[in-house]
Scaffold this motif. Structure first.
Motif, PDB file in Angstrom:
ATOM      1  N   PHE A 280     -26.872  19.743  -7.292  1.00  0.00           N
ATOM      2  CA  PHE A 280     -27.498  20.981  -7.756  1.00  0.00           C
ATOM      3  C   PHE A 280     -29.028  20.911  -7.791  1.00  0.00           C
ATOM      4  CE2 PHE A 280     -23.217  21.269  -9.432  1.00  0.00           C
ATOM      5  CZ  PHE A 280     -22.899  22.614  -9.354  1.00  0.00           C
ATOM      6  N   ASP A 281     -29.601  19.735  -7.516  1.00  0.00           N
ATOM      7  CA  ASP A 281     -31.047  19.548  -7.660  1.00  0.00           C
ATOM      8  C   ASP A 281     -31.486  19.978  -9.046  1.00  0.00           C
ATOM      9  OD1 ASP A 281     -33.642  18.859  -6.964  1.00  0.00           O
ATOM     10  OD2 ASP A 281     -34.099  20.837  -6.142  1.00  0.00           O
ATOM     11  N   PHE A 282     -30.715  19.564 -10.051  1.00  0.00           N
ATOM     12  CA  PHE A 282     -30.924  20.019 -11.426  1.00  0.00           C
ATOM     13  C   PHE A 282     -31.211  18.826 -12.311  1.00  0.00           C
ATOM     14  CE2 PHE A 282     -29.283  21.420 -15.659  1.00  0.00           C
ATOM     15  CZ  PHE A 282     -30.098  22.537 -15.825  1.00  0.00           C
ATOM     16  N   GLN A 283     -32.363  18.825 -12.939  1.00  0.00           N
ATOM     17  CA  GLN A 283     -32.746  17.780 -13.873  1.00  0.00           C
ATOM     18  C   GLN A 283     -32.552  18.288 -15.295  1.00  0.00           C
ATOM     19  OE1 GLN A 283     -36.737  16.535 -13.047  1.00  0.00           O
ATOM     20  NE2 GLN A 283     -36.267  15.876 -10.963  1.00  0.00           N
ATOM     21  N   TYR A 284     -31.926  17.454 -16.109  1.00  0.00           N
ATOM     22  CA  TYR A 284     -31.696  17.874 -17.492  1.00  0.00           C
ATOM     23  C   TYR A 284     -31.579  16.655 -18.387  1.00  0.00           C
ATOM     24  CZ  TYR A 284     -29.880  20.153 -21.614  1.00  0.00           C
ATOM     25  OH  TYR A 284     -29.735  20.609 -22.897  1.00  0.00           O
ATOM     26  N   ILE A 285     -32.233  16.731 -19.547  1.00  0.00           N
ATOM     27  CA  ILE A 285     -32.119  15.740 -20.602  1.00  0.00           C
ATOM     28  C   ILE A 285     -31.986  16.494 -21.915  1.00  0.00           C
ATOM     29  CG2 ILE A 285     -33.264  13.855 -21.846  1.00  0.00           C
ATOM     30  CD1 ILE A 285     -34.756  13.179 -19.291  1.00  0.00           C
ATOM     31  N   PHE A 300     -32.451  22.164 -28.022  1.00  0.00           N
ATOM     32  CA  PHE A 300     -31.053  22.293 -27.621  1.00  0.00           C
ATOM     33  C   PHE A 300     -30.970  23.300 -26.468  1.00  0.00           C
ATOM     34  CE2 PHE A 300     -26.502  23.451 -28.461  1.00  0.00           C
ATOM     35  CZ  PHE A 300     -25.986  22.175 -28.539  1.00  0.00           C
ATOM     36  N   ALA A 301     -31.749  23.023 -25.415  1.00  0.00           N
ATOM     37  CA  ALA A 301     -31.854  23.979 -24.311  1.00  0.00           C
ATOM     38  C   ALA A 301     -30.523  24.153 -23.591  1.00  0.00           C
ATOM     39  CB  ALA A 301     -32.931  23.509 -23.332  1.00  0.00           C
ATOM     40  N   LEU A 302     -30.175  25.396 -23.300  1.00  0.00           N
ATOM     41  CA  LEU A 302     -28.924  25.708 -22.619  1.00  0.00           C
ATOM     42  C   LEU A 302     -29.163  25.823 -21.119  1.00  0.00           C
ATOM     43  CD1 LEU A 302     -27.438  28.507 -24.934  1.00  0.00           C
ATOM     44  CD2 LEU A 302     -27.408  26.018 -25.243  1.00  0.00           C
ATOM     45  N   PRO A 303     -28.492  25.004 -20.305  1.00  0.00           N
ATOM     46  CA  PRO A 303     -28.602  25.165 -18.852  1.00  0.00           C
ATOM     47  C   PRO A 303     -28.138  26.556 -18.426  1.00  0.00           C
ATOM     48  CG  PRO A 303     -27.619  23.048 -19.390  1.00  0.00           C
ATOM     49  CD  PRO A 303     -27.664  23.835 -20.669  1.00  0.00           C
TER      50      PRO A 303
END
Length: 375
Positions: A280-285, A300-303
């Motif tokens: 997805f070329d998606f970075q998330y922490i 608490f960010a929601l994708p």
């Protein structure tokens, strides 16, 4: 076996469909949990508890948290369990369908195989029997209603330090001797497993159970890194990816219609960060453990999912006392078109309405594209 060749967009769509995040939305909570294999439990409720967010993102506002509580505590069609076989994370609390109980009982009865927990149990044989006897006589009980007769305290520098009763109850639950009977607020009540689990469950021997669990995990993910699902499914190669994949062959070649969705930070679509970045070329922490000044996307960010892409993150906090869902920022991994922004805002409105809140955007609310603040 020759590996299936998949384009990257097809691999993404397989993953989204498997997680029931396409336009063909499920309508039944129990059927959803059987497909996903579990809902992860987490006490963080900056927006809403994770299990409820995951269910809402699939079922929509027809889902209510009381439905999950009823399934666990009254209907007994689901049970709380702490997985010991998660291939990525340490043991996590979850809700599973009771129909899958037989796939886990053999592994539960053999746990723990070795290590500090075994030594602690052996040193506290009398404590274990005291806990079981207390539950047998008076259960279900809160942990504070069970006397601590431990001989050796649980050694930990973390939150479990000297919380011997809770630790013993959790160990016995992992072993299938005790079970979570229900909850009073956020506090669990405990009872003997034989009074919570249905009688006559067929226990599947562990080698066969593991094979079935791997197959179920792959079916729930659609496509997964080979190291995480054993020999389940078929080998696959994804265009542009150097990773080895396994794919559910029944998920290949199916039609796809996407939609927009807000996801829990613990959602299984993004749980494997390596898969998320590769497909997805998606970075998330998850940044709740970071100092405020070190956060890029929020506590608490929601994708944000749109069609077959993960396109950004929503930084929002639910303030139930004031009755608002405060939107602090919408982070765009790629610039949103007006149509995409409208779809995202519609989901924010739906989320707020589901929780009985009004949407509020303070003056500090912002949009960012790949980290650059937008006017």
């Amino acid at each position: 076996m020759t590996a299936l060749r998949l384009e990257r967009n097809e691999a993404r769509r397989i993953a989204i469909r498997a997680q029931r995040l396409d336009a063909d939305r499920p309508t039944d909570l129990l059927d959803l949990v059987r497909q996903l294999t579990f809902l992860q439990l987490d006490p963080t409720a900056a927006v809403a508890p994770s299990a409820d967010l995951i269910a809402w993102s699939r079922l929509g506002s027809s889902y209510q948290p009381a439905h999950l509580q009823q399934a666990i505590e009254r209907d007994r069609t689901m049970f709380e369990h702490k997985a010991q076989d998660d291939p990525i994370n340490p043991p996590i609390a979850m809700v599973r369908s009771t129909s899958d109980l037989g796939l886990h009982l053999a592994a539960m009865s053999a746990w723990p195989p070795e290590g500090a927990t075994v030594d602690w149990l052996q040193a506290n044989r009398s404590f274990r029997h005291d806990v079981l006897d207390r539950l047998r006589d008076a259960g279900p009980l809160l942990s504070r209603e069970v006397p601590d007769t431990s001989v050796v305290p649980w050694p930990s520098s973390g939150w479990t330090n000297n919380r011997n009763v809770t630790k013993m109850l959790e160990v016995l639950t992992a072993r299938g001797e005790v079970a979570t009977s229900g909850r009073i607020g956020r506090q669990r009540t405990w009872d003997l497993a034989e009074r919570v689990y249905p009688a006559g469950v067929d226990i599947i021997p562990e080698p066969e159970a593991k094979r079935i669990r791997d197959e179920r995990r792959l079916r729930a993910l659609g496509i997964a890194r080979a190291a995480l699902v054993g020999d389940a499914g078929e080998p696959a190669r994804v265009a542009g990816s150097k990773l080895e994949w396994r794919v559910d062959p029944d998920a290949v070649g199916k039609p796809f219609v996407g939609r927009t969705a807000l996801l829990s930070p613990f959602d299984r679509l993004i749980h494997d960060r390596i898969r998320s970045e590769d497909l997805f070329d998606f970075q998330y922490i998850l940044e709740m453990y970071k100092p405020t000044e070190a956060r890029r996307w929020g506590y608490f960010a929601l994708p944000i999912l749109h069609e077959d892409r993960l396109i950004g993150k929503l930084d929002a906090v639910a303030n139930r006392k004031s009755g608002v869902l405060a939107v602090n920022a919408i982070h765009e991994d790629v610039p949103f078109t007006s149509e995409v922004m409208a779809a995202v805002r519609a989901q924010i409105d739906d989320l707020a309405g589901w929780m009985g809140l009004e949407v509020s955007e303070p003056r500090t609310a912002s949009r960012t594209v790949r980290g650059h603040k937008m006017a």
